[in-house]
Motif scaffolding. Structure first.
Motif, short mmCIF file in Angstrom:
data_model
loop_
_atom_site.label_atom_id
_atom_site.label_comp_id
_atom_site.label_asym_id
_atom_site.label_seq_id
_atom_site.Cartn_x
_atom_site.Cartn_y
_atom_site.Cartn_z
N LYS A 61 22.44 -14.80 39.58
CA LYS A 61 21.20 -15.40 39.12
C LYS A 61 20.07 -14.72 39.89
CE LYS A 61 19.41 -20.08 38.68
NZ LYS A 61 19.59 -21.47 38.97
N GLY A 62 18.87 -14.68 39.38
CA GLY A 62 17.76 -14.10 40.14
C GLY A 62 16.77 -13.47 39.19
N ASP A 63 15.51 -13.31 39.68
CA ASP A 63 14.51 -12.76 38.76
C ASP A 63 14.30 -11.27 38.96
OD1 ASP A 63 13.21 -12.86 41.15
OD2 ASP A 63 11.82 -14.46 40.56
N ASN A 64 15.11 -10.67 39.84
CA ASN A 64 14.95 -9.22 40.04
C ASN A 64 16.32 -8.56 40.20
OD1 ASN A 64 13.34 -7.08 40.12
ND2 ASN A 64 12.56 -7.40 42.20
N VAL A 65 17.28 -9.04 39.44
CA VAL A 65 18.66 -8.54 39.56
C VAL A 65 18.71 -7.08 39.09
CG1 VAL A 65 20.98 -8.82 38.61
CG2 VAL A 65 19.69 -10.83 39.35
N THR A 66 19.43 -6.25 39.84
CA THR A 66 19.50 -4.83 39.50
C THR A 66 20.83 -4.48 38.82
OG1 THR A 66 20.55 -4.29 41.60
CG2 THR A 66 18.12 -4.24 41.55
N THR A 67 20.86 -3.29 38.25
CA THR A 67 22.07 -2.78 37.60
C THR A 67 23.22 -2.76 38.61
OG1 THR A 67 20.67 -1.40 36.24
CG2 THR A 67 22.99 -0.77 36.35
N GLU A 68 22.91 -2.34 39.81
CA GLU A 68 23.94 -2.25 40.85
C GLU A 68 24.50 -3.62 41.22
OE1 GLU A 68 22.63 0.00 44.18
OE2 GLU A 68 24.67 0.07 45.01
N GLU A 69 23.63 -4.61 41.30
CA GLU A 69 24.09 -5.97 41.61
C GLU A 69 25.00 -6.49 40.50
OE1 GLU A 69 20.67 -8.09 44.29
OE2 GLU A 69 20.08 -7.45 42.29
N VAL A 70 24.67 -6.14 39.27
CA VAL A 70 25.53 -6.56 38.15
C VAL A 70 26.90 -5.92 38.32
CG1 VAL A 70 25.92 -6.34 35.66
CG2 VAL A 70 23.67 -6.98 36.52
N ALA A 130 21.43 -3.68 30.84
CA ALA A 130 21.18 -4.69 29.82
C ALA A 130 21.59 -6.07 30.35
CB ALA A 130 21.97 -4.35 28.54
N VAL A 131 22.70 -6.12 31.06
CA VAL A 131 23.16 -7.40 31.62
C VAL A 131 22.15 -7.89 32.66
CG1 VAL A 131 25.05 -8.59 32.81
CG2 VAL A 131 25.58 -6.77 31.16
N ALA A 132 21.65 -6.96 33.48
CA ALA A 132 20.65 -7.34 34.50
C ALA A 132 19.41 -7.93 33.81
CB ALA A 132 20.27 -6.12 35.33
N TRP A 133 18.99 -7.29 32.72
CA TRP A 133 17.82 -7.81 31.97
C TRP A 133 18.07 -9.26 31.54
CZ3 TRP A 133 17.67 -9.84 27.09
CH2 TRP A 133 16.39 -10.16 26.61
N ALA A 134 19.27 -9.50 31.00
CA ALA A 134 19.59 -10.85 30.50
C ALA A 134 19.61 -11.87 31.63
CB ALA A 134 20.93 -10.83 29.77
N THR A 151 17.28 -16.55 34.22
CA THR A 151 16.78 -17.17 35.44
C THR A 151 15.41 -17.82 35.21
OG1 THR A 151 18.06 -15.61 36.74
CG2 THR A 151 16.27 -16.74 37.89
N GLU A 152 14.63 -17.21 34.32
CA GLU A 152 13.33 -17.82 33.97
C GLU A 152 13.51 -19.23 33.44
OE1 GLU A 152 11.30 -15.37 31.08
OE2 GLU A 152 11.22 -13.66 32.46
N LYS A 153 14.70 -19.50 32.89
CA LYS A 153 14.97 -20.83 32.32
C LYS A 153 15.85 -21.65 33.24
CE LYS A 153 14.43 -19.64 27.50
NZ LYS A 153 13.10 -20.10 27.34
#
Ligand code: 0L1
Ligand code: MG
Length: 262
Positions: free
Chosen positions: A119-128, A209-213, A218-220
């Motif tokens: 969860k998070g508002d700045n999740v990166t590709t690497e974190e995914v 794409a997963v990071a974007w989602a 997280t906004e919700k």
């Protein structure tokens, strides 16, 4: 437009009845042209909650409109997301019943199985990638409830992004075993090549794409949970199929996934 209690129930009933009765409907923006994208996500949430109240369970999320081509076609600059339910899961060994679907199409996708909550508002590709336990080849069956698969962005979001079924292949690999952006894919219908693409078609990298989602969820106040499945978005255009057809998607290094339609 502000969705009132009566209107939201009416729209959700309308969408649910199209799916249940296997019939296409005119798009909701014909009647409610001012519906905003935020309201469309509210309608989507209500639709999913209705299904949960009837016994369904969410098992993850799916992304849509992840390719530049599809975004240009729709005149939008952003992807969309919807929810996967346990009842949408179909299997390679059990034919998909065409008569339960309106005008289905198959899309080749890469599935992620989350090994950790994220969860998070700045999740990166690497974190995914770090939070992903396995990836696997997948096919999403989309089945817009709208006539001729024609809709605006708000229509399709309210319709849970055309979700209908999904099939995940049996070979699961850890994300570091493969280069997801450069992975090649060939999808065939009845033995004939139907579409060809690469992982990079999905917002440059399926994990991006997963990071974007996740950032959107997280906004919700939501996020992904350990065990969730994520369909990261179509690698190519969707292919229509009907009773008697067999679709196979073959991915470099990931193996294949297939289904037949009865
Ligand atoms: O999963 C998808 O990419 C579909 C998103 C909605 C657009 C469509 O139905 O083609
Ligand atoms: Mg899809």
């Amino acid at each position: 437009m502000t969705l009132t209690k009566g209107v939201d129930t009416k729209i959700v009933d309308y969408l649910l009845s199209a799916e249940r009765d296997v019939r296409e409907i005119t798009k909701i923006t014909d009647q409610y042209p001012e519906l905003s994208i935020e309201e469309a996500y509210e309608l989507q949430e209500r639709l999913i909650n209705r299904k949960i109240a009837e016994g369904a369970r969410t098992v993850g999320i799916k992304l849509g409109l992840t390719s530049k081509v599809k975004q240009q076609m729709m005149g939008v600059h952003e992807a969309i997301y919807g929810f996967l339910l346990n009842e949408m899961l179909a299997y390679e060994w059990e034919p998909v019943d065409f008569h339960q679907l309106i005008h289905p199409k198959a899309e080749p996708e890469i599935a992620f199985l989350m090994g950790e909550d994220l969860k998070g508002d700045n999740v990166t590709t690497e974190e995914v990638l770090n939070a992903t336990k396995y990836i696997a080849p997948a096919i999403e069956i989309i089945d817009s409830r709208y006539k001729n698969f024609k809709f605006t962005l708000t229509d399709v979001v309210a319709d849970n992004c055309s979700s209908a079924r999904f099939i995940v292949g049996s070979k699961w690999v850890t994300p570091n075993q493969t280069d997801l952006a450069n992975i090649g894919m060939v999808m065939s219908k009845n033995g004939e090549v139907a579409t060809v693409g690469a992982g990079a078609a999905v917002l440059g990298h399926p994990a991006s794409a997963v990071a974007w989602a996740i950032n959107k969820l997280t906004e919700k106040g939501k996020g992904l949970k350990k065990g969730d499945i994520v369909l990261s978005g179509a690698i190519t255009e969707a292919i229509a199929f009907e009773s008697g057809d067999t679709i196979v998607a073959q991915f470099d290094g990931l193996g294949s996934v297939s289904f037949s339609c009865s």
